[in-house]
Design an enzyme around this catalytic site. Structure first.
Site, short mmCIF file in Angstrom:
data_model
loop_
_atom_site.label_atom_id
_atom_site.label_comp_id
_atom_site.label_asym_id
_atom_site.label_seq_id
_atom_site.Cartn_x
_atom_site.Cartn_y
_atom_site.Cartn_z
N GLU A 53 4.95 15.39 63.60
CA GLU A 53 5.95 14.32 63.53
C GLU A 53 7.36 14.83 63.87
OE1 GLU A 53 7.58 11.61 59.90
OE2 GLU A 53 5.41 11.79 60.11
N ASP A 54 7.70 16.04 63.44
CA ASP A 54 9.08 16.50 63.54
C ASP A 54 9.33 17.68 64.47
OD1 ASP A 54 9.83 14.51 61.77
OD2 ASP A 54 9.72 15.78 60.02
#
Length: 188
Positions: A73-74
Site C-alpha cells: 500500500e505505501d
C-alpha cells in the site's frame, strides 16, 4: 526466490526477523504523521506486537503479514515480491488488508468497512490490531494537522471497520474497546 521447501526449513523466529528487515528496508525513508515524525517501521512492529502480546496470536502467517501489511500500500513493493519471499498465505493476507490507493479516500474507507467484514479470521485479526495501533497513535501523538473533529471521525470509522471483524479474537477486541474508550476520554 525462496521455494516452499526452503521456506519450510527456516525457523519461524528467523522468518519473523526476515519480515521485519524486509519491511524496514521498504519503509526506510518513510515517517509517521505524528509530531515527532516517528520512523514508519514502528507501526508494523506495533501491529505485530499487539497481535502477539494482547491477542496472544502465535500463527506465523498472521505475524509475518502484520509486519508486511503496509508495504504494498505505501511502498513500491508488489504482492509477487511478498509471495516469492514469504509464501502464498502471507501474500494473500497482505492483499486482504491492503487498500487500493488509486481510489478516492472516501471510497477506500467505505470499501475497508465492507471488505473487513468479509475477510478471513486471520485478516480480521490484523485489521483489528492495525486499528488498535492507529487509535492509540491519534490519541497519544496525533498528526499535528488533525483537528479534534478529524480524530473523532477516525474513531467512529475505526469502530465501523472493527465491528465487522468481531468474533475472532477476544483479547484484540477488548484492547480495541479499551483504546477507543481512552481515546474518547482524551478527546472529549
Amino acid at each position: 526466490m525462496i521455494t516452499e521447501n526452503e521456506r519450510a526449513g527456516i525457523p519461524s523466529t528467523t522468518r519473523l526477523l526476515m519480515a521485519l528487515a524486509f519491511a524496514a528496508e521498504k519503509h526506510r525513508h518513510q515517517r509517521r504523521k505524528d509530531a515527532a515524525a516517528s520512523p514508519y517501521i514502528n507501526h508494523p512492529i506495533a501491529v505485530a506486537n499487539t497481535l502477539a502480546v494482547e491477542g496472544r496470536v502465535t500463527d506465523e502467517a498472521i505475524l509475518l503479514a502484520a509486519c508486511l501489511h503496509d508495504t504494498v500500500e505505501d511502498t513500491q513493493t508488489t504482492f509477487e515480491e511478498i509471495e516469492e519471499t514469504f509464501g502464498t498465505e502471507v501474500s494473500s493476507l497482505v492483499r486482504s488488508v491492503t487498500d487500493d490507493k488509486s481510489l478516492e479516500k472516501a471510497l477506500r474507507k467505505q470499501l475497508q468497512i465492507e471488505h473487513a467484514a468479509k475477510s478471513s479470521d486471520k485478516a480480521k485479526q490484523i485489521k483489528i490490531a492495525d486499528k488498535i495501533c492507529n487509535v492509540r497513535d491519534i490519541t497519544n501523538s496525533p498528526p499535528q494537522d488533525w483537528s479534534l473533529k478529524r480524530r473523532t471521525e477516525y474513531l467512529d470509522w475505526s469502530q465501523e471497520v472493527v465491528s465487522g471483524c468481531r468474533g475472532v479474537n477476544l483479547g484484540l477486541e477488548q484492547a480495541f474497546d479499551d483504546a477507543i474508550k481512552q481515546a474518547r476520554e482524551v478527546l472529549h
